[in-house]
Design an enzyme around this catalytic site. Structure first.
Site, PDB file in Angstrom:
ATOM      1  N   SER A  44       0.858  -1.183   0.000  1.00  0.00           N
ATOM      2  CA  SER A  44       0.000   0.000   0.000  1.00  0.00           C
ATOM      3  C   SER A  44       0.894   1.232   0.000  1.00  0.00           C
ATOM      4  O   SER A  44       2.086   1.145   0.341  1.00  0.00           O
ATOM      5  CB  SER A  44      -0.877  -0.013   1.258  1.00  0.00           C
ATOM      6  OG  SER A  44      -1.515   1.232   1.472  1.00  0.00           O
ATOM      7  N   TYR A  70      -2.487  -1.477  10.075  1.00  0.00           N
ATOM      8  CA  TYR A  70      -2.459  -1.694   8.624  1.00  0.00           C
ATOM      9  C   TYR A  70      -1.159  -1.161   8.036  1.00  0.00           C
ATOM     10  O   TYR A  70      -0.475  -1.845   7.254  1.00  0.00           O
ATOM     11  CB  TYR A  70      -3.663  -1.002   7.987  1.00  0.00           C
ATOM     12  CG  TYR A  70      -3.730  -1.109   6.481  1.00  0.00           C
ATOM     13  CD1 TYR A  70      -4.238  -2.252   5.874  1.00  0.00           C
ATOM     14  CD2 TYR A  70      -3.299  -0.063   5.671  1.00  0.00           C
ATOM     15  CE1 TYR A  70      -4.315  -2.354   4.492  1.00  0.00           C
ATOM     16  CE2 TYR A  70      -3.372  -0.153   4.292  1.00  0.00           C
ATOM     17  CZ  TYR A  70      -3.873  -1.299   3.703  1.00  0.00           C
ATOM     18  OH  TYR A  70      -3.936  -1.392   2.326  1.00  0.00           O
TER      19      TYR A  70
END
Length: 257
Positions: free
Chosen positions: A142, A155
């Site tokens: 990401s 995350y």
């Protein structure tokens, strides 16, 4: 000639937006595709959507369970004799909250899928690819794996871990002609972003979406096809001299750092 003619590709998170679109593009480019996901109903729907594009198989599995990972790897090799492409894509977003409001259970849940799952996929697929002396692995990280991202600490940490696994794996298997790269999307127009938007602003998720888009120089979310086109490039022989790399696909956000 299709760019993946005769190749065998596994896609984890295969019933999700990015996974399913990538499966579609792989099929159109001539690959045989194995979609892996936890939800059988979603997998059945994905197969129904994609079966007219080519040879697609679905396998229900939890990527954080080593026996499940061994199973989908072994089933693929038993049927096709090889694995040419592995899109190591399954992941979850976790709870949206500052670190001081996160519980260790939230942290562990995210790491179980996003880190243990990536590690187990690498462990068992690399064994096959190294033996056959070829293959391409694309790990989904990401833009939060390359910088801080307030509100999604577990995350962000998990996606940073994916970078370390990617670089290490790439060095370990380069002599076997196996390539390992990671992709780093920003906000993509999928279910995951609906969850994050609601977590940021439960009372007005549309406002949260607007604020997130305003941070992107290209002034829009990514679409699943945007991501899948990059994955196709890294899966194909067009990227044969690329390994251990991190590919931003973020509408220009990285240019700010």
């Amino acid at each position: 000639m299709p760019r993946l003619e005769g190749k065998v590709a596994i896609v984890t998170g295969g019933a999700g937006g990015i996974g399913q679109k990538t499966g579609e593009i792989f099929l159109k480019e001539g690959a045989k595709v194995i979609l892996v996901d936890m939800n059988k109903e979603s997998l059945d729907k994905a197969k129904s959507n994609l079966k007219h594009y080519g040879d697609v198989i679905t396998i229900k599995a939890d990527v954080s369970n080593e026996n499940d990972v061994k199973n989908f790897v072994n089933k693929t090799v038993e049927k096709f004799g090889r694995i040419d492409i592995f899109f190591n894509n399954a992941g979850i977003e976790g709870k949206v909250a500052p670190i001081v409001n996160q519980h260790i259970e939230d942290f562990d849940k995210v790491f179980k899928v996003n880190v243990h799952g990536v590690f187990l996929g690498l462990k068992h697929v690399l064994a096959v690819m190294s033996k056959q002396k070829s293959g391409s692995i694309i790990n989904t990280s990401s833009d939060a794996g390359l910088s801080g991202d307030p509100g999604i600490g577990p995350y962000a940490a998990s996606k940073h871990a994916v970078v370390g696994l990617t670089k290490t794996a790439a060095l370990e298997v380069a002599s076997d002609n196996v390539r390992v790269n990671s992709i780093h999307p920003t906000s993509v127009n999928t279910r995951m972003m609906r969850s994050i938007e609601s977590g940021i602003n439960p009372e007005n998720d549309s406002k949260a979406k607007e604020e997130l888009m305003n941070e992107i120089p290209l002034d829009r979310y990514g679409e699943t096809r945007d991501i899948s086109n990059l994955v196709l490039f890294l899966a194909s022989d067009d990227s044969s001299f690329i390994t251990g790399s991190q590919y931003r696909i973020d509408g220009g956000i990285g240019a700010k750092h």
